[in-house]
Write a protein that holds these residues in place. Structure first.
Motif, PDB file in Angstrom:
ATOM      1  N   ASN A 176      10.558 -36.173 -30.262  1.00 42.61           N
ATOM      2  CA  ASN A 176      10.240 -37.537 -30.728  1.00 42.61           C
ATOM      3  C   ASN A 176      11.483 -38.359 -31.034  1.00 42.61           C
ATOM      4  OD1 ASN A 176       7.497 -37.853 -30.443  1.00 42.61           O
ATOM      5  ND2 ASN A 176       6.999 -37.054 -32.473  1.00 42.61           N
ATOM      6  N   ASP A 177      12.630 -37.979 -30.493  1.00 42.83           N
ATOM      7  CA  ASP A 177      13.866 -38.717 -30.724  1.00 42.83           C
ATOM      8  C   ASP A 177      14.532 -38.970 -29.362  1.00 42.83           C
ATOM      9  OD1 ASP A 177      16.339 -39.694 -31.394  1.00 42.83           O
ATOM     10  OD2 ASP A 177      16.845 -38.080 -32.798  1.00 42.83           O
ATOM     11  N   LEU A 178      14.116 -40.059 -28.727  1.00 45.04           N
ATOM     12  CA  LEU A 178      14.656 -40.353 -27.389  1.00 45.04           C
ATOM     13  C   LEU A 178      16.157 -40.582 -27.450  1.00 45.04           C
ATOM     14  CD1 LEU A 178      11.899 -42.683 -25.871  1.00 45.04           C
ATOM     15  CD2 LEU A 178      12.451 -40.330 -25.212  1.00 45.04           C
ATOM     16  N   GLY A 179      16.622 -41.092 -28.608  1.00 42.30           N
ATOM     17  CA  GLY A 179      18.061 -41.343 -28.767  1.00 42.30           C
ATOM     18  C   GLY A 179      18.864 -40.060 -28.612  1.00 42.30           C
ATOM     19  N   SER A 180      18.315 -38.947 -29.128  1.00 40.04           N
ATOM     20  CA  SER A 180      19.068 -37.682 -29.034  1.00 40.04           C
ATOM     21  C   SER A 180      19.166 -37.218 -27.589  1.00 40.04           C
ATOM     22  CB  SER A 180      18.430 -36.604 -29.920  1.00 40.04           C
ATOM     23  OG  SER A 180      17.192 -36.167 -29.384  1.00 40.04           O
ATOM     24  N   LEU A 181      18.129 -37.478 -26.797  1.00 39.24           N
ATOM     25  CA  LEU A 181      18.181 -37.108 -25.375  1.00 39.24           C
ATOM     26  C   LEU A 181      19.118 -38.051 -24.622  1.00 39.24           C
ATOM     27  CD1 LEU A 181      17.235 -35.466 -22.945  1.00 39.24           C
ATOM     28  CD2 LEU A 181      15.265 -37.009 -22.747  1.00 39.24           C
ATOM     29  N   ARG A 182      18.995 -39.341 -24.932  1.00 36.50           N
ATOM     30  CA  ARG A 182      19.847 -40.331 -24.257  1.00 36.50           C
ATOM     31  C   ARG A 182      21.322 -40.000 -24.485  1.00 36.50           C
ATOM     32  NH1 ARG A 182      18.010 -44.596 -26.549  1.00 36.50           N
ATOM     33  NH2 ARG A 182      16.354 -45.028 -25.063  1.00 36.50           N
ATOM     34  N   ALA A 183      21.664 -39.661 -25.722  1.00 36.55           N
ATOM     35  CA  ALA A 183      23.061 -39.356 -26.049  1.00 36.55           C
ATOM     36  C   ALA A 183      23.565 -38.174 -25.220  1.00 36.55           C
ATOM     37  CB  ALA A 183      23.189 -39.060 -27.543  1.00 36.55           C
ATOM     38  N   LEU A 184      22.708 -37.153 -25.072  1.00 32.16           N
ATOM     39  CA  LEU A 184      23.112 -35.984 -24.273  1.00 32.16           C
ATOM     40  C   LEU A 184      23.370 -36.379 -22.821  1.00 32.16           C
ATOM     41  CD1 LEU A 184      20.704 -32.979 -25.041  1.00 32.16           C
ATOM     42  CD2 LEU A 184      23.140 -33.197 -25.595  1.00 32.16           C
ATOM     43  N   LEU A 185      22.400 -37.099 -22.273  1.00 29.86           N
ATOM     44  CA  LEU A 185      22.481 -37.429 -20.844  1.00 29.86           C
ATOM     45  C   LEU A 185      23.675 -38.342 -20.573  1.00 29.86           C
ATOM     46  CD1 LEU A 185      18.660 -37.984 -20.097  1.00 29.86           C
ATOM     47  CD2 LEU A 185      20.032 -35.980 -19.544  1.00 29.86           C
ATOM     48  N   GLU A 186      23.952 -39.234 -21.530  1.00 27.82           N
ATOM     49  CA  GLU A 186      25.065 -40.183 -21.314  1.00 27.82           C
ATOM     50  C   GLU A 186      26.426 -39.516 -21.481  1.00 27.82           C
ATOM     51  OE1 GLU A 186      24.170 -43.568 -23.764  1.00 27.82           O
ATOM     52  OE2 GLU A 186      22.657 -44.324 -22.339  1.00 27.82           O
ATOM     53  N   LYS A 187      26.431 -38.396 -22.206  1.00 30.09           N
ATOM     54  CA  LYS A 187      27.706 -37.691 -22.400  1.00 30.09           C
ATOM     55  C   LYS A 187      28.188 -37.033 -21.112  1.00 30.09           C
ATOM     56  CE  LYS A 187      28.422 -34.410 -25.569  1.00 30.09           C
ATOM     57  NZ  LYS A 187      28.044 -33.733 -26.802  1.00 30.09           N
ATOM     58  N   SER A 188      27.251 -36.610 -20.264  1.00 31.90           N
ATOM     59  CA  SER A 188      27.632 -35.966 -18.995  1.00 31.90           C
ATOM     60  C   SER A 188      26.937 -36.650 -17.834  1.00 31.90           C
ATOM     61  CB  SER A 188      27.223 -34.494 -18.983  1.00 31.90           C
ATOM     62  OG  SER A 188      27.763 -33.794 -20.020  1.00 31.90           O
ATOM     63  N   PRO A 189      27.351 -37.877 -17.485  1.00 37.79           N
ATOM     64  CA  PRO A 189      26.658 -38.578 -16.403  1.00 37.79           C
ATOM     65  C   PRO A 189      26.713 -37.741 -15.118  1.00 37.79           C
ATOM     66  CG  PRO A 189      28.290 -39.992 -17.490  1.00 37.79           C
ATOM     67  CD  PRO A 189      28.504 -38.613 -18.006  1.00 37.79           C
ATOM     68  N   GLY A 190      25.567 -37.611 -14.491  1.00 33.47           N
ATOM     69  CA  GLY A 190      25.518 -36.834 -13.245  1.00 33.47           C
ATOM     70  C   GLY A 190      25.612 -35.338 -13.473  1.00 33.47           C
ATOM     71  N   GLY A 191      25.492 -34.888 -14.736  1.00 36.66           N
ATOM     72  CA  GLY A 191      25.662 -33.463 -15.027  1.00 36.66           C
ATOM     73  C   GLY A 191      24.372 -32.699 -15.235  1.00 36.66           C
ATOM     74  N   PHE A 192      23.268 -33.408 -15.524  1.00 36.61           N
ATOM     75  CA  PHE A 192      22.040 -32.705 -15.925  1.00 36.61           C
ATOM     76  C   PHE A 192      21.079 -32.473 -14.753  1.00 36.61           C
ATOM     77  CE2 PHE A 192      23.581 -33.572 -20.080  1.00 36.61           C
ATOM     78  CZ  PHE A 192      23.017 -32.580 -20.875  1.00 36.61           C
ATOM     79  N   ALA A 193      20.675 -31.221 -14.593  1.00 34.32           N
ATOM     80  CA  ALA A 193      19.696 -30.868 -13.559  1.00 34.32           C
ATOM     81  C   ALA A 193      18.276 -31.104 -14.050  1.00 34.32           C
ATOM     82  CB  ALA A 193      19.866 -29.393 -13.187  1.00 34.32           C
ATOM     83  N   ALA A 194      18.050 -30.809 -15.349  1.00 31.28           N
ATOM     84  CA  ALA A 194      16.665 -30.842 -15.834  1.00 31.28           C
ATOM     85  C   ALA A 194      16.606 -31.160 -17.318  1.00 31.28           C
ATOM     86  CB  ALA A 194      15.989 -29.482 -15.603  1.00 31.28           C
TER      87      ALA A 194
END
Ligand SMILES: Cc1ncc(COP(=O)(O)O)c(C=O)c1O
Length: 428
Positions: A176-194
């Motif tokens: 329930n915290d989209l910000g926490s997911l956004r922060a992760l994804l933005e830290k490694s652009p192009g790095g996340f598979a899933a």
């Protein structure tokens, strides 16, 4: 007073040859307070289970949520017996594999193609390998529990034996915290598979959360995986994805698929699943036919009977009745009930001078003594009758005043007849 002497003797015997005396952490003595709990069962039927000392319980654990219809459901047992006459495992695939895959594709919104495993962990590990192959990326974002394998368990406190290089690839975000997911994804652009998550466990998804997860993942080129190991075939016939109206790229299923028989499934988008032909997801007992016969019978029963509606109605009664009792006994600071009706949880909290673990241990001691097998969740099955639910609430009516006396009148030491459980490993 119930005796657990035979259970304790068997535990001592088992621990001479089996570390922890159990194959499953959640069934081990780490989860059942010594001196006031059974450790071994002889048999189970419907909503009931019997321990080796001959004590009978209404089972609210239900083999860790894997029994949805009830122990020894007659339709499932008959299907397994019939399959037993044909054979269990063969040198070529059996036609039942395609039949069960087709049923899953008919029932689950995201399912266009399916592969089977044995444990939920097979399916989640397969999903992550597939997502990595499909995207050509290594990092994964996780939320909830996803099984025993390196890629996930490395992100928890029980990470001994998992290489640091593997642990560095798995990142947790907050439900329930989209910000926490956004922060992760933005830290490694192009790095996340899933991005993999339990679509729900204890907490209702806030409006837009699940769709937000999917949109964020998609925006970063990662696949969305719903881990429906528990929610699948329990929240709705099409799982949490059907209930909440958000369709992931991939989903994993396990408990709930075959009423306790060992089979799991990875299902999802055809174009992604096609790559399963190129990665390695292959094991001797994949396609084992007894469990697939159990799965076919279970899925057919889910469609022909209102299993999900019944679980929901019984669970709603538990939630409403428990809330009323919490209020009546004025223990709202100590205890609350959360979750989905078919799988709800009692949450214990620390209060001045009393730890949540002591309260939970006292709770278990007292409900087990009164013939309820529970560690604080309500893992419902279709076999639970209205009378079973009323019995549970009657027991809560007796136990809640004891919780109150222990926590607020300083009587814990007098009431607790065992050592409290320890906070070893918590993922929800
Ligand atoms: C949501 C979820 N995912 C994965 C797993 C792992 O399943 P298994 O223990 O069958 O490997 C579990 C098991 O509790 C689970 O609850």
């Amino acid at each position: 007073m119930k005796s657990f002497k035979k259970s304790e003797d068997y535990l001592a015997r088992a621990e001479r040859t089996i570390p922890l005396g159990s194959q499953t952490f959640s069934k081990s003595r780490t989860q059942f307070p010594y001196g006031v709990s059974p450790y071994f069962v002889t048999h189970a039927r419907g909503s009931r289970v019997w321990d080796v000392d001959g004590n009978e319980y209404i089972d609210f654990i239900n083999a860790l949520c894997s029994v949805t219809l009830g122990h020894q459901d007659p339709d499932v047992t008959q299907a397994v017996r019939a399959q037993l006459d044909e054979g269990v495992i063969f040198s070529l695939p059996h036609t039942i594999e395609a039949e069960v895959a087709e049923l899953i594709c008919e029932m689950v919104p995201c399912a266009e193609s399916v592969r089977f495993g044995k444990n939920g962990s097979d399916a989640t590990a397969g999903a992550i390998r597939l997502a990595r192959a499909f995207t050509g990326r290594d990092h994964v974002a996780v939320c909830g529990y996803h099984g025993w394998q390196d890629w996930y368990i490395g992100s928890t406190a029980r990470n001994r034996g998992v290489p640091g290089v593997t642990r560095a690839l798995t990142h947790t975000f907050t439900y329930n915290d989209l910000g926490s997911l956004r922060a992760l994804l933005e830290k490694s652009p192009g790095g996340f598979a899933a991005v993999i998550l339990e679509p729900m466990n204890t907490t209702m998804p806030e409006p837009g959360f699940l769709q937000g997860v999917k949109d964020l993942a998609q925006g970063h080129g990662a696949l969305t995986v719903f881990d429906e190991t528990i929610t699948g075939f329990r929240y709705a016939n099409g799982g949490a994805q059907e209930l909440f109206g958000v369709t992931p790229d991939l989903a994993t299923f396990g408990k709930g698929l075959a009423n306790g028989y060992p089979v799991s499934a990875l299902a999802g988008r055809r174009d992604v699943m096609k790559l399963m032909e190129e990665i390695f997801f292959s094991f001797t007992f994949g396609g084992e036919a007894l469990s697939l016969a159990a799965a076919r019978a279970t899925l057919q029963k889910l469609r022909s009977h209102d299993v999900v509606g019944t679980l929901r109605a019984r669970g709603e009664r538990i939630i409403a009745g428990t809330r009323e009792l919490i209020e009546r006994h004025d223990i709202g600071d100590l205890l609350s009930i959360v979750g989905q009706p078919a799988w709800s949880f009692l949450i214990f909290r620390d209060v001045a001078g009393t730890s949540q673990w002591a309260s939970k241990t006292l709770f278990m001691q007292e409900v087990i003594q009164r013939g309820i097998l529970s560690f604080g969740s309500h893992n419902l099955s279709y076999a639970h009758s209205e009378a079973d639910i009323e019995r549970l609430l009657a027991v809560y009516g007796e136990v809640f005043p004891l919780l109150r006396a222990a926590a607020f009148d300083g009587r814990m030491n007098e009431l607790l007849r065992c050592k409290p459980l320890e906070p070893l490993f918590r993922v929800r």
